[in-house]
Design a protein around this motif. Structure first.
Motif, PDB file in Angstrom:
ATOM      1  N   PRO B 332       0.797  -1.225   0.000  1.00  0.00           N
ATOM      2  CA  PRO B 332       0.000   0.000   0.000  1.00  0.00           C
ATOM      3  C   PRO B 332       0.833   1.279   0.000  1.00  0.00           C
ATOM      4  N   MET B 333       2.136   1.153   0.274  1.00  0.00           N
ATOM      5  CA  MET B 333       2.962   2.361   0.314  1.00  0.00           C
ATOM      6  C   MET B 333       3.616   2.664  -1.036  1.00  0.00           C
ATOM      7  N   MET B 334       4.101   1.639  -1.711  1.00  0.00           N
ATOM      8  CA  MET B 334       4.836   1.887  -2.958  1.00  0.00           C
ATOM      9  C   MET B 334       4.289   1.111  -4.152  1.00  0.00           C
ATOM     10  N   GLU B 410      10.587   8.078  -2.926  1.00  0.00           N
ATOM     11  CA  GLU B 410       9.146   7.902  -3.154  1.00  0.00           C
ATOM     12  C   GLU B 410       8.562   6.804  -2.281  1.00  0.00           C
ATOM     13  N   GLY B 412       6.737   7.257   0.313  1.00  0.00           N
ATOM     14  CA  GLY B 412       5.372   7.608   0.697  1.00  0.00           C
ATOM     15  C   GLY B 412       5.200   7.923   2.173  1.00  0.00           C
ATOM     16  N   SER B 415       3.633  11.446   2.708  1.00  0.00           N
ATOM     17  CA  SER B 415       2.207  11.510   2.397  1.00  0.00           C
ATOM     18  C   SER B 415       1.400  10.815   3.486  1.00  0.00           C
ATOM     19  N   TRP B 416       1.955   9.712   3.991  1.00  0.00           N
ATOM     20  CA  TRP B 416       1.249   8.964   5.025  1.00  0.00           C
ATOM     21  C   TRP B 416       1.079   9.809   6.276  1.00  0.00           C
ATOM     22  N   ALA B 417       2.134  10.568   6.606  1.00  0.00           N
ATOM     23  CA  ALA B 417       2.119  11.336   7.849  1.00  0.00           C
ATOM     24  C   ALA B 417       1.370  12.656   7.730  1.00  0.00           C
ATOM     25  N   CYS B 418       1.147  13.130   6.517  1.00  0.00           N
ATOM     26  CA  CYS B 418       0.620  14.495   6.347  1.00  0.00           C
ATOM     27  C   CYS B 418      -0.793  14.647   6.906  1.00  0.00           C
ATOM     28  N   VAL B 425       3.949  12.742  -2.519  1.00  0.00           N
ATOM     29  CA  VAL B 425       4.773  11.936  -3.426  1.00  0.00           C
ATOM     30  C   VAL B 425       4.361  12.167  -4.881  1.00  0.00           C
ATOM     31  N   GLN B 426       3.056  12.316  -5.078  1.00  0.00           N
ATOM     32  CA  GLN B 426       2.577  12.551  -6.443  1.00  0.00           C
ATOM     33  C   GLN B 426       3.134  13.871  -6.982  1.00  0.00           C
TER      34      GLN B 426
END
Lengths: 345, 682
Positions: B332-334, B410, B412, B415-418, B425-426
């Protein structure tokens, strides 16, 4: 079967901006309770009125800017600004004073720059400084704390805020003010002569500071911010105080403990200096940012024109934040040195 | 106890690994059809060596490596090649690529194969060749050809071989299952790799959330000198750079390779593939893949033949399309989403994730960045994601590069922590692509600039050379004139400029003519005109003849010149005749002018005219044949000339020009011949 096509990462953590703001609001509760205890319901009226105005101004600005109200209001950032300004203002301030302050904070400092995340200056501190410069009398009139004078009730507080009738409670100079005016007494004697001083600092103030410290430590524990900026701020302030304590002479700037527990020190350290939007971003940057803010607070308190200085110090450091960022980039993995700054020729 | 290092940042997302660890590895069986992409690795796609309709055996090479950074592909089971065509492949952009499609016969018939009995007696380069032949590419995710990665780099001495059993991404348990059930093969593979690389230390790194795998590995590694290193679970500790830092404390230099810090990394799955290839002679034709997510009812790990359609796995695992909302290859992360469940399992397919909408909800709308710094705390590369985001939004590419955007792996984590759900990442991916495009464009324009400047320079140089030649010729002419003047004893001429002399000569001539005109009768003038025109016609005709003989390109121009001159001559003669008639005095002088037998040139012209007239009477076939004959003659002459000049070693340009003439003539002849054929056989 219509498959969702998105790029990684697909998973997301539990954090949300709304939750961050709500936790900050929650963390102010001990400090607010302490202030109410010592200075009466004026504090609560300040906060409530400021919160109402904040929501109104925020809605107005969002509407003018054509943004969706619900989505932006729920980030709770306007409420945080309201509580911070409400706490900072003297209790029993008139309604229009608070209104001018909130308008400056929300409309000028926040939305003129593009709203949450885009403001270079801390909105609550902008509101505070606009008022301090425009209405110095109202802004420096503090109610005497419980134990020094009588504390008015909720009705009196409402009347003081919303009716033109002048308020005849007891006012008193703040401990920082008293110390600033002193030029003849040894600190020991000053302490004995003035009723505003308590065990370590001013009556009421010391406990309010300790309560804000508690709220701040909880936020640290919740990892809402890192320790770097507040610790650097407090450490440099205490260091300056220790350097210029002067053994308690009449020219003394006050003890480190006095400075740590006076005025807006703890409130500033954990609720203002830590404002992520307007401070430096890297770990080293936040150390520098906090340290310089602490230095400025001491300089202005002891040698400047104003008895307290957190708002000015923070605004000046807001100016400096991009500059600090420029020179404090961390060393990226696999690089020997932090990113070299390009020479601007 | 080995010292464990920490890396900056990292996150702790829910692991979700238990779902797929309930049962041991199951065999996914043989699907009806296998689709083997020619590109399952980083590098050049392999090139097919089978044809549609061929029968292939399990393990048979069906496509060979095309170049150094490439690997061959093998038939994962026996059957018949049904097609070699473009099919959708697992790719983030949903690309199609060339695949070999095999209709399986279900017999799973192996090509006879044999491992090496004693690999320790083989040289590392021979073993690498075996690894390459077996089609092994990194099975952890990137799919880099293992033989290339293991090949000794000049100047780099490897002191640590790391076998990566970290598997830090949530949900994925393929390596964990492999470690639990095939620890002995992993260790045996690691020993082979150690023999090839020759490091001081061989480490197998595993996160502490895999106690069963760790225990199995420790038992298998007993007495081999291979160390199992266990470290705290944190995403993304399985990233090669992060793992190297955890185990050695060294950081791979930006833009460099692990070999630069004396490390080579291989995945545990790759180690098993190496063991299979060396000890059993089996190429890489299957792998362990995790199938998990709430949309499958029987999640678990499967041994899957490469090329099996994803749908085959989904069917095995009890897939419920109604619950599914996206298909992810990888974690799910990469991982990346698949557009089609028909895409095949490839060498890098470690996981197929079929989550429900509640499990991995669609991303909520992004809020404003409040620069909280949670992303910077999470970043394993010590970047400042919030700053990068700011610059990416503003398309400030210089600043992005200054903030080391290209060191972003990349993973992620940011993005996960935001808390504002910003797809960081996008943004970085898009910016990287933009910057690379900009670099390419810049390179292109730079190249055309260089080309243009080179052309300008060449033109200027040629001009200068011409000018120099002109000057040299002029000098030579002056010198000649001086010599002539000296020879003729005319001392004054020695100093006269030849051009000046020519001008003066012309002037003198003109003056003489004028003088003559003044003193001469009209008749004389006309007679002179006729004579001079005739002279010009003679020279022109002679030139034309010569040109004809040589087959020069100038014939047409010369011909028109001759015609014009002749017209002039006729006009002059007419004028003279008229003049004489008007004087009623038959001119004696005009008699020879008209009747006199013509010069050789005139005779030639008359001949040519006659020939042309004759030609006009000929049939088209005869005309063509004649033309052909003359062309052939010209060709013979030209060829002779070419041979001569070649022998004489004449100037290249002349030889080239002659060769071109020969070529042109040949073309003309063949064109005429084909035309003639057409005419003759209507």
């Amino acid at each position: 079967m219509a498959l969702l096509r998105v790029t990684s990462p697909h998973a997301h953590g539990p954090a949300s901006t709304q939750k961050v703001m709500q936790q900050v609001l929650l963390a102010t509760v001990p400090g607010v309770i302490a202030l109410i205890h010592f200075f009466g319901f004026g504090v609560l009226v300040n906060i409530a009125w400021a919160a109402l105005l904040a929501l109104a101004f925020e809605s107005l600005a969002l509407k003018l800017r054509g943004r969706e109200l619900g989505f932006y209001l729920k980030d709770c950032s306007a409420l945080v600004t309201a509580v911070l300004l409400g706490v900072a203002l003297p209790p029993y301030s008139p309604w229009w004073l608070i209104a001018v302050g909130m308008a400056s904070a929300i409309l000028l400092a926040k939305h003129l720059y593009g709203g949450l995340g885009y403001n270079p200056f801390n909105p609550a501190m902008v509101g505070y400084v606009v008022l301090l410069i425009s209405f110095p009398v109202q802004m420096t009139t503090w109610e005497a704390p419980r134990g020094v004078g009588e504390v008015p009730g909720l009705l009196d507080a409402l009347r003081a805020c919303f009716t033109p009738a002048s308020f005849d409670g007891t006012t008193a100079a703040t401990p920082l003010d008293v110390l600033k005016q002193n030029n003849s007494l040894l600190l020991e004697n000053l302490w004995a002569a003035e009723p505003v001083f308590g065990r370590w600092a001013g009556i009421g103030w010391e406990w309010a500071n300790i309560a804000f410290l508690a709220g701040g430590l909880w936020l640290l524990y919740r990892r809402i911010f890192t320790w770097h900026a507040p610790l650097a701020f407090l450490a440099v302030l205490a260091l300056m105080a220790a350097l210029f304590y002067d053994g308690g002479s009449s020219a003394s700037g006050g003890s480190p403990l006095f400075h740590l527990l006076s005025g807006a020190t703890m409130f500033g350290a954990f609720f203002i200096v830590t404002d992520p939007v307007t401070s430096a971003v890297s770990v080293r940057g936040r150390l520098v940012y906090g340290a310089l803010a602490g230095l400025l607070v001491y300089l202005i308190r002891v040698w400047g024109n104003y008895p307290d200085a957190v708002a000015f110090a923070v605004l000046i450091m807001n100016f400096a934040a991009p500059f600090i960022d420029h020179y404090t980039q961390p060393r990226t993995y696999g690089h020997r040195k932090p990113a070299k700054r390009r020479e601007e020729s | 106890m080995r010292k464990i290092f920490d890396f900056h940042g990292g996150i702790h997302p829910p692991e979700n690994k238990q779902q797929s660890l309930g049962e041991p590895i199951r065999d996914a069986g043989i699907p009806a059809q296998l689709v083997v992409p020619l590109s399952q690795h980083i590098g050049a796609p392999s090139s097919p060596i089978v044809a549609v309709g061929d029968r292939v055996l399990k393990g048979q090479v069906i496509a060979e490596a095309a170049g150094f950074v490439s690997v061959p592909q093998h038939a994962p089971s026996s059957g018949t090649v049904a097609a070699i065509e473009e099919r959708p492949i697992p790719h983030p952009s949903g690309f199609h690529a060339l695949c070999i499609v095999i209709d399986c016969d279900g017999r799973d018939e192996w090509l006879p194969h044999r491992g090496l009995e004693n690999y320790e007696g083989e040289s590392p380069s021979d073993l690498l060749e075996h690894i390459r032949e077996a089609g092994i590419a990194g099975m952890g995710g990137a799919g880099f050809p293992s033989a290339v990665k293991l090949k000794e780099k000049p100047g780099a001495s490897i002191d640590t071989l790391i076998i990566n059993g970290t598997e830090c991404e949530p949900y994925i348990t393929a390596d964990d299952a492999l470690m639990r059930e095939h620890a002995a093969e992993i260790v045996a593979g690691a020993e082979i790799l150690r023999h090839i690389v020759g490091p001081k230390n061989t480490l197998i790194g595993v996160e502490d959330n895999k106690p069963e795998g760790i225990a199995a590995l420790q038992a298998a590694a007993e007495g081999t000198g291979i160390e199992i290193v266990v470290f705290p679970t944190k995403y993304p500790s399985g990233g090669e750079k992060q793992l190297i830092e955890i185990l050695t404390g060294r950081q791979v230099p930006s833009g460099g390779l692990p070999a630069d810090v004396g490390v080579v990394c291989q995945n545990v799955g790759t180690a098993v593939a190496v063991y299979d290839a060396i000890v059993h002679g089996r190429p890489l034709i299957s792998r362990i893949t995790t199938i998990t997510g709430e949309a499958v009812s029987r999640p678990g790990n499967y041994r899957v033949l490469l090329g099996s359609p994803m749908q085959h796995l989904l069917d095995l695992a009890g897939f419920d399309p109604a619950r599914n909302q996206r298909l992810v290859m990888g974690g799910p992360m990469m991982g990346f989403t698949l557009t089609d469940s028909a895409v095949p399992v490839v060498k890098t397919t470690n996981c197929l994730l079929a989550p429900s909408a509640e499990e991995l909800p669609a991303p909520p709308p992004a809020q404003a960045c409040i620069r909280c710094g949670l992303c910077a705390e999470a970043c394993p590369a010590s970047l400042l994601p919030q700053q990068l985001f700011w610059f990416a939004r503003g398309k400030e590419y210089d600043k992005l590069e200054e903030h080391n955007l290209f060191d972003c792996i990349e993973c992620g984590a940011c993005s996960w922590a935001c808390p504002s759900h910003i797809p960081l990442v996008q943004y970085y991916r898009a910016s990287k692509a933009d910057i690379l495009q900009q670099r390419r464009d810049h390179e292109k324009s730079e190249q055309s600039r260089i080309r243009f400047e080179a052309r300008q320079e060449r033109l200027a140089r040629e001009e200068a050379e011409k000018e120099a030649k002109r000057l040299a010729r002029k000098k030579a002419a002056e010198l000649r004139a001086q010599q002539q003047a000296a020879e003729s004893g005319d001392d004054s001429g020695a100093e006269v400029d030849p051009i000046q002399a020519a001008i003066e000569r012309a002037k003198a001539k003109k003056a003489a003519q004028q003088q003559a005109a003044g003193g001469e009768s009209e008749q004389d003038k006309l007679e002179k005109a006729v004579a001079s025109t005739r002279k010009r016609l003679d020279t022109a005709s002679a030139k034309l003849e010569q040109a004809r003989a040589e087959g020069s390109d100038l014939i047409d121009a010369l011909q028109s010149g001759v015609d014009k001159t002749r017209a002039k001559l006729e006009a002059a003669e007419k004028a003279l005749a008229e003049h004489l008639a008007s004087q009623d005095n038959p001119p004696p002088a005009s008699e020879p002018a008209v009747a006199k037998p013509r010069s050789a040139a005139e005779i030639a012209i008359a001949k040519a005219k006659a020939a042309r007239a004759a030609e006009a009477d000929l049939s088209p076939q005869e005309k063509a044949r004649k033309q052909l004959d003359s062309l052939r003659q010209r060709l013979d002459k030209s060829e002779q000339r070419l041979a001569q000049s070649r022998e004489a070693g004449e100037d290249e340009k002349i030889v080239e020009a002659l060769a071109a003439t020969v070529q042109r003539l040949k073309e003309k002849i063949s064109a005429l011949e084909s035309e003639a054929e057409k005419v003759e056989s209507p």
